[in-house]
Design a protein around this motif. Structure first.
Motif, mmCIF file in Angstrom:
data_model
loop_
_atom_site.group_PDB
_atom_site.id
_atom_site.type_symbol
_atom_site.label_atom_id
_atom_site.label_comp_id
_atom_site.label_asym_id
_atom_site.label_seq_id
_atom_site.Cartn_x
_atom_site.Cartn_y
_atom_site.Cartn_z
ATOM 1 N N ALA A 160 0.833 -1.209 0.000
ATOM 2 C CA ALA A 160 0.000 0.000 0.000
ATOM 3 C C ALA A 160 0.863 1.252 0.000
ATOM 4 N N ILE B 251 0.983 4.213 -2.874
ATOM 5 C CA ILE B 251 0.720 5.613 -2.526
ATOM 6 C C ILE B 251 1.905 6.496 -2.913
ATOM 7 N N TYR C 167 -6.111 7.193 -1.932
ATOM 8 C CA TYR C 167 -5.454 6.558 -0.784
ATOM 9 C C TYR C 167 -6.182 5.266 -0.397
ATOM 10 N N ALA D 208 -5.547 2.509 -2.907
ATOM 11 C CA ALA D 208 -4.221 1.907 -2.776
ATOM 12 C C ALA D 208 -4.195 0.900 -1.622
ATOM 13 N N ILE D 209 -4.820 1.258 -0.503
ATOM 14 C CA ILE D 209 -4.869 0.339 0.654
ATOM 15 C C ILE D 209 -5.678 -0.902 0.312
ATOM 16 N N ALA E 192 -3.795 -3.405 -1.984
ATOM 17 C CA ALA E 192 -2.719 -4.190 -1.370
ATOM 18 C C ALA E 192 -3.215 -5.105 -0.257
ATOM 19 N N THR E 193 -4.409 -4.858 0.265
ATOM 20 C CA THR E 193 -4.916 -5.647 1.396
ATOM 21 C C THR E 193 -4.980 -7.149 1.122
ATOM 22 N N CYS F 29 -5.749 0.837 -9.624
ATOM 23 C CA CYS F 29 -4.729 1.821 -9.249
ATOM 24 C C CYS F 29 -4.014 2.379 -10.487
#
Length: 379
Positions: free
Chosen positions: A18, A22, A38, A41-42, A45-46, A69
């Motif tokens: 993440a 970012i 933001y 992006a989180i 990647a989670t 993304c």
């Protein structure tokens, strides 16, 4: 419902992915990103947090997030990196066929994304990213194969070690059996010799001295004992300790009475065998019966005194244990209780019987009758 526990390293890798998304997005947009970017992006990647628990599902999630993304804020290299990491994981935890299928689909997806974003085929981007896709799959498959080979080698070594130990135990057992048979033959020879010499001594006229025959018997028996001791030393394991406790027979009964006395019960014993020959198997059974009966006195009887009486005649050994305790109070009645059942089974195995119950003058009594005739055949 089964909960999947996440590995801390996977969670940390998701956080690192993440951050990379970012950072690349901020660099490409000169430090300006929307709050939604933001969060995107989180979210992209989670799925890496579940990469080793649910690798295929995590790969799908990562690929969808990476695509969004790239479209939203052009973080192409970071998106490619998290996809490559998950591809490596899928190849590491799966099989080769599945890895090839997944890698091919991902490579086609990479080309599609490049065309979607640029409007044409960027040969430079394709030449870099597609080989990276197959390289990550190949690396994961290579590591998986090496681990499988190492595990197979360790399993084979363990199996060979177990087989070697089993073969050693088998040979030791065969050797012990051979020694036991040899011991049987040797003892049979010595016993026959002793029997012959003793018969000669018995049949000698009164005018002749049997000393020579008795000396022969002594010498033969001493030789037999030496051979027996040497053979038993071979049969005994090195870690085995030679037995030092006394044999469990009639001579050991006073020790049981002493234990009852030390527990607070006024106990005494009478043994009158009247010269009868009591085989060891009968003596051992009598010992166990008295032991169990006195144990029941201590546990259930609430008794202050107990008496053990052992008598013998030509036919049987009689064992009687009485006390002044209460007949109830949790005692096993006739036909019940593990202790009494064990006494009865032990006596029945020798052709005897055991009875137990309250006495007319109060207290409790156990009476066992063990036959002496033909008992030598059972010992």
């Amino acid at each position: 419902m089964v909960k999947l526990r996440l590995r801390p390293s996977d969670v940390a890798l998701a956080g690192l992915g993440a951050v990379a998304l970012i950072v690349e997005g901020l660099v490409g947009h000169e430090g300006a990103m929307s709050p939604g970017a933001y969060l995107l992006a989180i979210a992209a990647a989670t799925p890496l947090a579940w990469r080793t628990r649910k690798p295929l599902a995590a790969l799908i999630g990562v690929e969808v997030g990476a695509l969004l993304c790239v479209v939203a804020f052009h973080a192409s290299w970071s998106a490619t990196a998290i996809v490559l990491v998950e591809l490596y994981t899928v190849a590491l935890l799966g099989d080769r066929q599945r890895s090839l299928v997944v890698g091919t689909i991902t490579a086609i997806g990479v080309v599609f994304v490049i065309v979607l974003i640029d409007g044409s085929v960027d040969l430079g981007g394709v030449a870099i990213r597609v080989p990276l896709v197959f390289a990550s799959v190949a690396l994961g498959d290579m590591v998986r194969s090496r681990r499988a080979l190492r595990a197979a080698a360790e399993e084979r070594a363990e199996r060979l070690e177990r087989e070697r130990e089993d073969e050693i135990r088998r040979r030791e057992g065969a050797e012990r059996l051979r020694i036991a048979r040899e011991l049987h033959d040797t003892l049979a020879h010595f016993l026959v010799a002793i029997n012959v010499r003793s018969s000669v001594a018995v049949d000698l006229p009164e005018s002749q001295d049997p000393s020579e025959a008795l000396r022969d018997i002594k010498q033969v028996s001493a030789t037999a004992l030496r051979d027996l001791r040497a053979t038993l030393n071979l049969l005994r394991d090195q870690d085995d300790v030679a037995p030092r406790a006394p044999a469990f027979d009639l001579e050991a009964l006073p020790t049981l009475v002493e234990r009852a006395r030390s527990a607070g019960v006024s106990a005494d014993i009478e043994v009158h065998v009247n010269g009868a020959v009591v085989p060891s198997v009968i003596g051992g059974a009598a010992f166990r019966i008295v032991q169990e009966a006195l144990t029941n006195v201590l546990r259930h009887a609430d008794a202050s005194s107990a008496h053990v009486r052992v008598t013998a005649n030509a036919d049987a050994l009689n064992v009687e244990i009485t006390d002044d305790g209460r007949a109830g109070n949790g005692r096993p009645s006739a036909g019940g209780g593990h202790g009494l059942r064990g006494m009865a089974e032990r006596a029945e195995a020798l052709g005897g019987r055991v009875s137990a119950g309250p006495r007319r003058d109060g207290g409790w009594g156990v009476h066992a009758v063990l036959p002496l005739r033909n008992a030598e055949d059972r010992s």
